[in-house]
Scaffold this motif. Structure first.
Motif, PDB file in Angstrom:
ATOM      1  N   THR A  16      -7.139  -5.362  -1.031  1.00  0.00           N
ATOM      2  CA  THR A  16      -6.165  -5.080  -0.130  1.00  0.00           C
ATOM      3  C   THR A  16      -6.192  -6.200   1.094  1.00  0.00           C
ATOM      4  O   THR A  16      -7.119  -6.639   1.546  1.00  0.00           O
ATOM      5  CB  THR A  16      -5.820  -3.972   0.101  1.00  0.00           C
ATOM      6  OG1 THR A  16      -7.155  -3.450   0.895  1.00  0.00           O
ATOM      7  CG2 THR A  16      -5.575  -2.952  -1.120  1.00  0.00           C
ATOM      8  N   ILE A  46      -5.689   6.158  -3.882  1.00  0.00           N
ATOM      9  CA  ILE A  46      -6.662   5.778  -2.995  1.00  0.00           C
ATOM     10  C   ILE A  46      -7.510   6.648  -2.317  1.00  0.00           C
ATOM     11  O   ILE A  46      -8.218   6.160  -1.323  1.00  0.00           O
ATOM     12  CB  ILE A  46      -5.816   4.599  -2.253  1.00  0.00           C
ATOM     13  CG1 ILE A  46      -4.743   5.428  -1.153  1.00  0.00           C
ATOM     14  CG2 ILE A  46      -5.365   3.324  -2.910  1.00  0.00           C
ATOM     15  CD1 ILE A  46      -4.144   4.598  -0.258  1.00  0.00           C
ATOM     16  N   ALA A  58       0.864  -1.304  -0.006  1.00  0.00           N
ATOM     17  CA  ALA A  58       0.142   0.050  -0.141  1.00  0.00           C
ATOM     18  C   ALA A  58       0.855   1.109   0.049  1.00  0.00           C
ATOM     19  O   ALA A  58       0.356   2.456  -0.370  1.00  0.00           O
ATOM     20  CB  ALA A  58      -0.820  -0.092   1.241  1.00  0.00           C
ATOM     21  N   PHE A  82      -9.760  -2.265  -5.828  1.00  0.00           N
ATOM     22  CA  PHE A  82      -8.561  -2.433  -4.888  1.00  0.00           C
ATOM     23  C   PHE A  82      -9.042  -3.755  -4.112  1.00  0.00           C
ATOM     24  O   PHE A  82     -10.145  -3.718  -3.164  1.00  0.00           O
ATOM     25  CB  PHE A  82      -8.429  -1.240  -4.394  1.00  0.00           C
ATOM     26  CG  PHE A  82      -7.968  -0.243  -4.992  1.00  0.00           C
ATOM     27  CD1 PHE A  82      -6.441  -0.108  -5.044  1.00  0.00           C
ATOM     28  CD2 PHE A  82      -8.679   0.801  -5.527  1.00  0.00           C
ATOM     29  CE1 PHE A  82      -5.747   0.949  -5.705  1.00  0.00           C
ATOM     30  CE2 PHE A  82      -8.108   1.995  -6.373  1.00  0.00           C
ATOM     31  CZ  PHE A  82      -6.569   1.921  -6.387  1.00  0.00           C
ATOM     32  N   TYR A 135     -11.103   5.674  -0.931  1.00  0.00           N
ATOM     33  CA  TYR A 135     -11.424   4.128  -0.923  1.00  0.00           C
ATOM     34  C   TYR A 135     -10.791   3.750   0.691  1.00  0.00           C
ATOM     35  O   TYR A 135     -10.393   4.284   1.403  1.00  0.00           O
ATOM     36  CB  TYR A 135     -10.192   3.434  -1.728  1.00  0.00           C
ATOM     37  CG  TYR A 135     -10.575   3.392  -3.154  1.00  0.00           C
ATOM     38  CD1 TYR A 135     -11.198   2.452  -3.879  1.00  0.00           C
ATOM     39  CD2 TYR A 135     -10.067   4.623  -3.801  1.00  0.00           C
ATOM     40  CE1 TYR A 135     -11.386   2.640  -5.223  1.00  0.00           C
ATOM     41  CE2 TYR A 135     -10.629   4.851  -5.303  1.00  0.00           C
ATOM     42  CZ  TYR A 135     -11.048   3.641  -5.811  1.00  0.00           C
ATOM     43  OH  TYR A 135     -11.336   3.850  -7.225  1.00  0.00           O
ATOM     44  N   ILE A 161      -8.770   0.853   2.589  1.00  0.00           N
ATOM     45  CA  ILE A 161      -7.598   0.032   1.850  1.00  0.00           C
ATOM     46  C   ILE A 161      -6.958  -0.575   3.265  1.00  0.00           C
ATOM     47  O   ILE A 161      -6.785   0.038   4.603  1.00  0.00           O
ATOM     48  CB  ILE A 161      -6.497   1.057   1.399  1.00  0.00           C
ATOM     49  CG1 ILE A 161      -7.148   1.571   0.181  1.00  0.00           C
ATOM     50  CG2 ILE A 161      -5.345   0.339   1.226  1.00  0.00           C
ATOM     51  CD1 ILE A 161      -7.156   0.718  -0.978  1.00  0.00           C
TER      52      ILE A 161
END
Length: 195
Positions: free
Chosen positions: A171, A131, A122, A169, A134, A136
């Motif tokens: 993660t 990002i 990240a 995404f 978002y 994450i």
């Protein structure tokens, strides 16, 4: 299932499991994975690091395996790929200093293509400034960078086995999350593993 072409950023001292396991699992699922590293050519190798938790205030680090680069970073065109994969470990801290790594990451994000990052991966997402808005997940030490980049940080559960998908995404906090992280990534890719 149609084969997807996945670009994977690699570098010296990336986390061993976070490179080896997804690389092999995605190949097993029928996808092409091109592992590239700035300054390295196909056939060159990068060293991996094994991170473990042994009662210290942070993880320990030991030398892992040599991981083969199988594609040429200098020839990468994000338009030729369906998705991006970013392992963690120490490599992201210096890969994010490479302007082409940042530019490529931004191209994948702008196109809405799937991006999977784990642990310290990240750091590249935050440096690329892709990002904001978002949710994450990442290793806890990267949480402040995720938040400074405008994302909501999703921390690990007690066993670090959780992963999180927000649109394109996918993660996760660390390698114990592989089953969930790779399952979610395969789903975003449109892949199915038959029982």
């Amino acid at each position: 299932m149609a084969q997807k072409k996945i670009l994977m950023f690699v570098g010296d001292y990336m986390e061993d499991y976070e490179a080896m396991v997804p690389f092999q699992m995605l190949l097993m699922a029928g996808h092409q994975v091109d592992a590239v590293c700035p300054g390295k050519k196909p056939g060159d190798t990068v060293k991996t690091a094994i991170h473990d938790f042994e009662g210290d205030q942070t993880y320990s680090e030991k030398v892992g395996h040599n991981f083969a680069v199988n594609a040429d970073f200098d020839l990468v065109n994000p338009d030729d790929y369906d998705a991006l994969l970013i392992p963690g470990g120490r490599a992201p801290e210096y890969l994010r200093l490479n302007p082409r790594v940042i530019k490529h990451t931004q191209a994948f994000a702008a196109a809405g293509k799937p991006i999977a990052a784990i642990c310290h991966g990240a750091q590249i997402l935050a440096a690329a400034r892709v990002i904001e808005g978002y949710e994450i997940s990442a290793y806890p030490a990267v949480g402040p960078e995720v938040e400074l980049a405008g994302a909501k940080y999703i921390g690990p559960n007690d066993t670090f086995t959780n992963a999180h998908t927000d649109r394109n995404f996918v993660t996760a906090p660390a390698w114990p999350a592989h089953p969930e992280w790779i399952r979610q990534f395969l789903k975003v890719l449109g892949s199915r593993i038959e029982p």
